[in-house]
Design a protein around this motif. Sequence first.
Motif, short mmCIF file in Angstrom:
data_model
loop_
_atom_site.label_atom_id
_atom_site.label_comp_id
_atom_site.label_asym_id
_atom_site.label_seq_id
_atom_site.Cartn_x
_atom_site.Cartn_y
_atom_site.Cartn_z
N VAL A 34 0.89 -1.40 0.25
CA VAL A 34 0.03 -0.17 0.11
C VAL A 34 0.82 1.70 -0.19
O VAL A 34 2.21 0.84 0.52
CB VAL A 34 -0.42 -0.30 0.96
CG1 VAL A 34 -1.87 -1.29 1.11
CG2 VAL A 34 0.02 0.14 2.67
N TRP A 35 0.15 2.18 -0.42
CA TRP A 35 1.07 3.82 0.59
C TRP A 35 0.36 4.85 0.41
O TRP A 35 -1.10 4.99 0.70
CB TRP A 35 1.60 4.41 -1.60
CG TRP A 35 0.19 4.02 -2.67
CD1 TRP A 35 -0.99 4.10 -2.55
CD2 TRP A 35 0.83 4.92 -3.93
NE1 TRP A 35 -1.43 4.78 -3.39
CE2 TRP A 35 -0.69 4.97 -4.86
CE3 TRP A 35 2.16 5.48 -4.24
CZ2 TRP A 35 0.05 5.74 -6.03
CZ3 TRP A 35 1.36 5.51 -5.30
CH2 TRP A 35 0.41 5.99 -6.45
N GLY A 36 1.34 5.88 1.09
CA GLY A 36 -0.06 6.58 1.65
C GLY A 36 -0.37 6.15 2.76
O GLY A 36 -0.16 5.34 3.77
N ARG B 35 -6.49 8.06 0.38
CA ARG B 35 -6.68 7.58 -0.62
C ARG B 35 -5.83 8.63 -1.84
O ARG B 35 -5.48 9.36 -1.77
CB ARG B 35 -8.19 7.87 -1.13
CG ARG B 35 -9.03 6.84 -0.22
CD ARG B 35 -8.98 5.43 -0.26
NE ARG B 35 -9.91 4.50 -0.90
CZ ARG B 35 -9.73 3.33 -0.93
NH1 ARG B 35 -8.44 3.03 -1.02
NH2 ARG B 35 -10.78 2.47 -0.91
N GLU B 36 -6.38 8.20 -3.56
CA GLU B 36 -6.11 8.77 -4.51
C GLU B 36 -4.64 9.40 -4.62
O GLU B 36 -3.63 7.82 -4.47
CB GLU B 36 -6.53 10.08 -5.20
CG GLU B 36 -8.05 9.93 -4.49
CD GLU B 36 -8.85 8.83 -5.32
OE1 GLU B 36 -8.04 9.08 -7.29
OE2 GLU B 36 -9.77 7.62 -5.31
N ILE B 37 -3.62 10.24 -4.55
CA ILE B 37 -1.96 10.24 -4.30
C ILE B 37 -1.66 9.94 -2.88
O ILE B 37 -0.28 10.60 -2.76
CB ILE B 37 -1.89 11.89 -4.71
CG1 ILE B 37 -2.48 13.17 -3.64
CG2 ILE B 37 -2.52 11.98 -5.92
CD1 ILE B 37 -2.04 14.59 -4.37
N GLY B 38 -2.43 9.19 -2.05
CA GLY B 38 -2.10 9.48 -0.81
C GLY B 38 -1.85 9.72 0.55
O GLY B 38 -1.36 9.61 1.44
N PHE B 39 -2.46 11.71 0.38
CA PHE B 39 -2.19 12.23 0.88
C PHE B 39 -3.46 13.03 2.19
O PHE B 39 -3.26 13.47 1.59
CB PHE B 39 -0.61 12.76 1.18
CG PHE B 39 0.32 12.49 0.32
CD1 PHE B 39 1.57 11.77 1.41
CD2 PHE B 39 0.75 11.61 -0.97
CE1 PHE B 39 2.70 11.35 1.41
CE2 PHE B 39 2.16 11.54 -0.66
CZ PHE B 39 3.09 11.45 -0.07
N CYS C 15 7.48 8.74 -3.71
CA CYS C 15 8.19 9.90 -4.44
C CYS C 15 6.65 10.40 -5.17
O CYS C 15 7.05 11.36 -5.51
CB CYS C 15 9.44 9.58 -5.54
SG CYS C 15 10.71 9.24 -4.86
N CYS C 16 5.33 10.14 -5.94
CA CYS C 16 4.91 9.89 -6.27
C CYS C 16 4.08 11.53 -5.72
O CYS C 16 3.84 11.73 -6.62
CB CYS C 16 3.78 9.09 -6.93
SG CYS C 16 4.26 7.21 -7.48
N GLY C 17 3.39 11.25 -4.21
CA GLY C 17 2.55 12.36 -4.27
C GLY C 17 3.49 13.96 -4.12
O GLY C 17 3.28 14.67 -3.71
N THR D 237 4.18 19.01 -3.20
CA THR D 237 4.57 20.44 -2.80
C THR D 237 4.16 21.96 -3.70
O THR D 237 3.37 22.94 -3.55
CB THR D 237 5.63 20.49 -3.79
OG1 THR D 237 6.79 19.57 -3.23
CG2 THR D 237 6.68 22.05 -4.42
N ALA D 238 3.07 21.52 -5.38
CA ALA D 238 1.91 22.05 -5.93
C ALA D 238 0.79 22.63 -5.11
O ALA D 238 0.83 23.94 -5.01
CB ALA D 238 1.68 21.63 -7.01
N GLY D 239 0.52 21.28 -3.83
CA GLY D 239 -1.28 21.77 -3.12
C GLY D 239 -0.65 23.28 -2.24
O GLY D 239 -1.25 24.11 -2.00
N LEU D 240 0.76 22.51 -1.61
CA LEU D 240 0.89 23.47 -0.55
C LEU D 240 1.21 25.46 -1.16
O LEU D 240 0.86 26.13 -0.78
CB LEU D 240 2.17 23.62 -0.21
CG LEU D 240 1.99 22.57 0.84
CD1 LEU D 240 3.53 21.82 1.35
CD2 LEU D 240 0.98 22.64 1.99
N ALA D 241 1.71 25.37 -2.09
CA ALA D 241 1.91 26.85 -3.34
C ALA D 241 0.73 27.27 -3.72
O ALA D 241 0.21 28.34 -3.18
CB ALA D 241 3.10 26.39 -4.72
N LEU D 242 -0.53 26.26 -4.02
CA LEU D 242 -1.56 27.08 -4.30
C LEU D 242 -2.49 27.40 -3.05
O LEU D 242 -3.25 28.37 -4.00
CB LEU D 242 -2.28 25.76 -4.90
CG LEU D 242 -1.75 25.80 -6.87
CD1 LEU D 242 -2.57 24.32 -7.20
CD2 LEU D 242 -2.13 26.47 -7.98
#
Length: 122
Positions: free
Chosen positions: A14-16, A19-23, A54-56, A61-66
């Motif tokens: 499993v990851w994260g 769900r989805e991107i894991g975070f 590494c996927c998330g 990073t982009a989510g924090l910037a947005l």
Amino acid sequence: MVERGPASWVGASVWGSGREIGFTRDGTHAQHLLLEVDQVARKPDRLGFHEAACCGVPYVTAGLALRSVGDADRLLVIGAAGAVGSAAVNLARLRNIDVTGATRESEYLRDGAIQGQWDAIF
């Protein structure tokens, strides 16, 4: 790898912590975590553990910037063809923001513009 839990999940890769991107939870991912079943997703078989880890990162990073964008209706993403840039494009579009992407790579500009993924700027 699930050590304990429902039989259908024990031994699953499993990851994260979501769900989805894991975070969906803030904080550090330790060697062992206690999570609800609905907070994990099966890792795609084609990804090794190092790749999956590494996927998330680009999306986080982009989510924090947005967060600083607020209720904008237009956004210019410099480096839109890169990992963080393309994540920013995708996340902004989910918020119904009109996205313009800029990149140095002409093949990405041409392909992205043709596919309607972003406007191209040289």
